[in-house]
Design an enzyme around this catalytic site. Structure first.
Site, PDB file in Angstrom:
ATOM      1  CB  THR A 268      -9.748   1.812   6.902  1.00  0.00           C
ATOM      2  OG1 THR A 268      -8.687   2.741   6.035  1.00  0.00           O
ATOM      3  CG2 THR A 268     -11.281   1.383   7.239  1.00  0.00           C
TER       4      THR A 268
ATOM      5  NE  ARG B 240      -7.295  11.406   5.111  1.00  0.00           N
ATOM      6  CZ  ARG B 240      -8.984  10.728   6.237  1.00  0.00           C
ATOM      7  NH1 ARG B 240      -7.305  10.156   7.294  1.00  0.00           N
ATOM      8  NH2 ARG B 240      -9.349  11.279   7.052  1.00  0.00           N
TER       9      ARG B 240
ATOM     10  CG  ASN C 185      -1.606   0.744   1.796  1.00  0.00           C
ATOM     11  OD1 ASN C 185      -1.527   1.932   1.097  1.00  0.00           O
ATOM     12  ND2 ASN C 185      -3.479   0.744   1.220  1.00  0.00           N
TER      13      ASN C 185
ATOM     14  CD  GLU D 177      -6.848  -0.562   0.521  1.00  0.00           C
ATOM     15  OE1 GLU D 177      -6.269  -1.109   1.075  1.00  0.00           O
ATOM     16  OE2 GLU D 177      -6.853   0.789   1.472  1.00  0.00           O
TER      17      GLU D 177
ATOM     18  CG  HIS E  72      -8.017   3.794   0.595  1.00  0.00           C
ATOM     19  ND1 HIS E  72      -8.535   4.032   2.137  1.00  0.00           N
ATOM     20  CD2 HIS E  72      -9.779   4.589   0.494  1.00  0.00           C
ATOM     21  CE1 HIS E  72      -9.437   4.242   2.559  1.00  0.00           C
ATOM     22  NE2 HIS E  72     -10.575   4.224   1.153  1.00  0.00           N
TER      23      HIS E  72
ATOM     24  CD  GLU F 130      -7.613  -6.171   2.466  1.00  0.00           C
ATOM     25  OE1 GLU F 130      -7.280  -6.115   1.710  1.00  0.00           O
ATOM     26  OE2 GLU F 130      -6.530  -5.294   3.282  1.00  0.00           O
TER      27      GLU F 130
ATOM     28  CG  HIS G 217      -5.769  -1.717   9.373  1.00  0.00           C
ATOM     29  ND1 HIS G 217      -5.092  -1.040  10.866  1.00  0.00           N
ATOM     30  CD2 HIS G 217      -6.342  -0.481   8.178  1.00  0.00           C
ATOM     31  CE1 HIS G 217      -5.657   0.652  10.177  1.00  0.00           C
ATOM     32  NE2 HIS G 217      -5.948   0.630   9.062  1.00  0.00           N
TER      33      HIS G 217
END
Ligand code: PXP
Length: 245
Positions: free
Chosen positions: A101, A48, A6, A70, A42, A151, A198
């Site tokens: 998240t 952002r 990511n 994402e 994402h 996921e 995550h």
């Protein structure tokens, strides 16, 4: 076992000055050279970090690299996914004020909306994953929604399982690990591909990575990008690849 890197936080650094560097395409290139199986980004509603143009330029520059997008379950972003056609979309919950998240998607409580948006994306030839907590009811709902993958949210496990983190607790980490394994087994038995992500780190991914029969893919970002500050992105990805494999 696949590693999706990511790279949102490369874009976070760029957007901190609204500048053109660090270049996201070069970052993706370093990850690919280091052996990453895919790139994950994402596209948040508040933009952002990742911007719309990042999604299309990544797709164009690396057409053969697995691109996982994402996104929240909203039509405006679904339209972008349908147009750009990443290889996979992972639907996540999104709140404006959150740092990252928080918690998994409530598939059970929003089954109609999630099924409908998943179908739209699947019809464009894009695989859909739902980001959910390791919760039996949510997994059953995900299967009912006709998703291709889930996921599993490893955030709670992540907080308590890395000895460097303030909430490290071995007993709690074992409990959370068991929850993830039970959830993964159920999801697999329902025909779903199981991914996880995550809060995973070079340390706490190890017990999960031993279960190659359950997990197909890990999506890891923050810890790799943080390590890259000291060793460079290519080496940071290579190190994670070695741990995961
Ligand atoms: N998977 C999903 C669905 C996420 O939302 C995130 C964070 O954007 C990650 C994986 C990566 O998490 P981390 O940056 O903590 O490795």
């Amino acid at each position: 076992m696949h590693l999706g890197v990511n790279i949102d936080h490369i874009a976070t650094l760029r957007q901190a000055r609204q500048d053109v560097y660090p270049d996201l395409l070069s970052a993706a290139g370093e990850c690919i050279k280091a052996g990453a199986d895919g790139i994950t980004i994402h596209l948040r509603e508040d933009r952002r970090h990742i911007q719309d143009s990042d999604v299309s330029t990544l797709r164009k520059k690396y057409p053969k690299t697995h691109l996982n997008l994402e996104m929240a379950a909203v039509d405006s972003i679904a339209k972008i996914a349908v147009r750009i056609k990443p290889d996979a979309v992972c639907i996540v919950p999104e709140k404006r004020q959150e740092l990252t998240t928080e918690g998994g998607l409530d598939v059970k409580g929003n089954i109609k909306k999630i099924t409908s948006i998943s179908r739209k994306i699947q019809r464009a030839g894009v695989k859909v994953s739902l980001f959910i907590d390791p919760d039996i009811e949510q997994i059953k709902a995900a299967a009912l929604a006709g998703t291709d993958m889930v996921e599993l949210h490893t955030g709670t496990y992540g907080e308590v399982s890395d000895p460097l983190r303030p909430h490290y607790n071995k007993a709690q980490a074992d409990k959370e690990l068991q929850k993830l394994l039970i959830a993964a087994k159920l999801a697999k038995s329902l025909g779903l591909q199981v991914n996880a992500g995550h809060g995973l780190t070079y340390q706490n991914v190890k017990p999960l990575a031993r279960h190659k029969e359950l997990f197909s893919e890990f999506n890891i970002g923050h810890n790799i990008i943080a390590r890259a500050i000291f060793v460079g992105l290519k080496q940071a990805v290579q190190e994670m690849n070695n741990v995961v494999r």
